[in-house]
Design an enzyme around this catalytic site. Structure first.
Site, PDB file in Angstrom:
ATOM      1  CG  ASP A 155       6.794  31.572  80.066  1.00 21.32           C
ATOM      2  OD1 ASP A 155       7.734  32.258  79.618  1.00 21.32           O
ATOM      3  OD2 ASP A 155       6.925  30.410  80.504  1.00 21.32           O
ATOM      4  CD  GLU A 175      10.381  29.927  77.223  1.00 26.08           C
ATOM      5  OE1 GLU A 175      10.692  29.666  78.385  1.00 26.08           O
ATOM      6  OE2 GLU A 175      11.207  30.177  76.336  1.00 26.08           O
ATOM      7  CG  ASP A 182      11.339  25.856  66.503  1.00 26.70           C
ATOM      8  OD1 ASP A 182      11.485  26.469  67.574  1.00 26.70           O
ATOM      9  OD2 ASP A 182      12.235  25.736  65.641  1.00 26.70           O
ATOM     10  CG  ASN A 201      12.847  23.357  73.513  1.00 32.03           C
ATOM     11  OD1 ASN A 201      12.158  23.006  72.554  1.00 32.03           O
ATOM     12  ND2 ASN A 201      13.047  24.624  73.824  1.00 32.03           N
TER      13      ASN A 201
END
Length: 347
Positions: free
Chosen positions: A218, A261, A235, A226
């Site tokens: 993770d 993720e 991304d 983000n």
């Protein structure tokens, strides 16, 4: 006393019929030869001695060998093979059985469903045309009035375009199948394929009593990343992580992005200790990776990893649950670390 010629059952004099047959046969032979020569299907005919009796224009065009060179010889193989060997017509003329024909055509041939003693086959001939051609060909024996084999005829059909279309369809289906199980962003397998492989790998590990381990990864603080840089920059981080995973694993391992993720690795033939070592290498490799965002900003990120080993006979969900527990514990320990949870560990 004059004797009338004997009559057949239809009442016609036999001598008259013989005379008519004598007049008709040369014409029939001429028409047969003309029909073979003008047929758009490549054809050659062998006599009982394997000598070429007919080599039509279509076959001349396909092979590049003119009739005047071929007729009267036993060089029918030259159109198809680099050295002398029987063609299908030669084998049929000799009365070869299926096992004998398979020696030359490697089970690419089969008996004709229409004609006794005839065979059909399909093969690739690299010497024909530019880059080779696929041909479907049939060979059948020719009989005289007494039923004796006096020759053989072989017909050939160029099926190259059909073969190319079939291969293109297979390639297209393979690409579609790959797309259906691949994550478009990272190029790793997707969640759908992860759960399918998880089931099959657990079943295989149970059956053969071989080790199987799992890593769940993770990305740390991904929501914050983000929020700070935007989803497009996030991304870039996921793509960088996917590359680290791919570069660090074996061809026998399978890598997945199964969530936003979240990533997973299935490691067949790998015990818990070896899987934990890999997890530590991944943590260090990604922490040391300079991730260049599309804006040009360079950042560094970390991951938390949970590790578990499959216990034969357990449900895949239990196997995955332990690795998931490992992620939560790694987060509690401050992230950027690995936690392996053994099957006997309470929790």
């Amino acid at each position: 006393m004059r004797m009338d010629p004997p009559l057949d059952k239809a009442g016609e004099g036999l001598s008259a019929r013989h005379a008519a047959a004598a007049r008709w046969l040369p014409a029939a032979n001429f028409m047969l030869a003309e029909g073979i020569d003008s047929c758009p299907i490549p054809i050659f005919v062998l006599d009982r001695n394997h000598v070429i009796a007919h080599w039509n224009r279509a076959l001349a065009a396909l092979s590049g060998l003119p009739p005047e060179r071929q007729i009267g010889t036993c060089n029918q193989w030259e159109a198809f093979y680099p050295s002398a060997r029987p063609t299908l017509a030669d084998l049929v003329l000799d009365g070869a059985l299926e096992d004998r024909i398979n020696q030359f055509y490697h089970e690419k041939s089969r008996p004709s469903p229409l004609t006794p003693g005839a065979f059909e086959a399909e093969d690739f001939f690299p010497a024909i045309g530019d880059g080779g051609r696929w041909l479907f060909f049939t060979a059948a024996p020719l009989h005289d009035e007494a039923g004796e084999v006096v020759g053989a005829i072989e017909t050939l059909q160029d099926v190259t375009e059909q073969k190319r279309a079939e291969q293109a369809l297979r390639d297209s289906e393979a690409r579609y199948r790959l797309l259906s199980i691949t994550d478009g962003l990272t190029g790793l397998y997707n969640a759908r394929h992860f759960f399918a492989r998880l089931e099959s790998e657990c079943e295989r590990a149970s059956r053969y009593r071989q080790p199987l381990s799992m890593l769940l990864l993770d990305a740390d603080n991904f929501k914050q990343l983000n929020d700070t840089y935007g989803h497009l920059e996030g991304d870039c981080v996921l793509q960088a992580l996917a590359k680290v995973i791919t570069d660090s694993t074996r061809s026998t391992d399978t890598n997945f992005r199964y969530g936003g993720e979240e990533f997973a690795l299935l490691l067949p033939g790998t015990g818990l200790d070896e899987a934990e070592q890999l997890a530590h290498r991944l943590c260090a490799a990604f922490a040391g990776t300079a991730v260049v965002l599309s804006s040009g900003i360079v950042i560094r990120c970390t991951i938390s990893i949970g590790v578990s080993q499959f216990r034969p006979g357990e449900k895949p969900a239990a196997f995955m649950h332990r690795a998931d527990q490992g992620i939560y514990e790694a987060k509690d320990r401050g992230r950027n670390c690995v936690v392996a949870i053994d099957a006997d560990t309470p929790g």
